[in-house]
Design an enzyme around this catalytic site. Structure first.
Site, short mmCIF file in Angstrom:
data_model
loop_
_atom_site.label_atom_id
_atom_site.label_comp_id
_atom_site.label_asym_id
_atom_site.label_seq_id
_atom_site.Cartn_x
_atom_site.Cartn_y
_atom_site.Cartn_z
N CYS A 1 0.83 -1.21 0.00
CA CYS A 1 0.00 0.00 0.00
C CYS A 1 0.87 1.26 0.00
O CYS A 1 1.54 1.55 0.98
CB CYS A 1 -0.91 -0.04 1.23
SG CYS A 1 -1.78 1.49 1.59
N CYS B 1 0.05 3.82 2.71
CA CYS B 1 0.49 3.28 4.02
C CYS B 1 1.97 3.56 4.23
O CYS B 1 2.39 3.98 5.32
CB CYS B 1 0.25 1.78 4.09
SG CYS B 1 -1.48 1.29 3.94
#
Length: 104
Positions: free
Chosen positions: A29, A32
């Site tokens: 991600c 993230c």
């Protein structure tokens, strides 16, 4: 210092003496990875006051399902063992810190 959440230690962290902040994330991600340094900074800044933890949604699918995590990053803020607040998506440091302050 950040703590790694597992299915085994989650309950003790959630019900611990300090409020808990959990960053639900995954290695693939991008957003993230973008907020990871911010989470680390906040973990250092609030060490001893708030437990800051990271939970890999692929390693802890049960926890992700329990809290209905559909988008990552999602940050859950726990106080007294209950979800107090949450943020979804990459957020600026000031916004995350504002939510942490509300826990104290």
């Amino acid at each position: 210092m950040e703590v790694t959440v597992t299915s085994e230690n989650f309950e003790s962290l959630k019900n611990g003496a300090q409020p808990l902040v959990v960053d639900f994330w995954a290695t693939w991600c991008g957003p993230c990875r973008m907020i990871a340094p911010v989470i680390a900074e906040l973990a250092e800044a609030y060490d001893g006051k708030v437990t800051v933890a990271k939970c890999d949604v692929e390693e802890c699918e049960d926890l992700a399902a329990e809290f209905g995590i559909r988008n990552i990053p999602t940050i859950l803020f726990f106080k007294g063992g209950q979800v107090f607040d949450k943020l979804i998506g990459a957020q600026p440091k000031a916004k995350i810190e504002e939510k942490i302050q509300a826990l104290l």
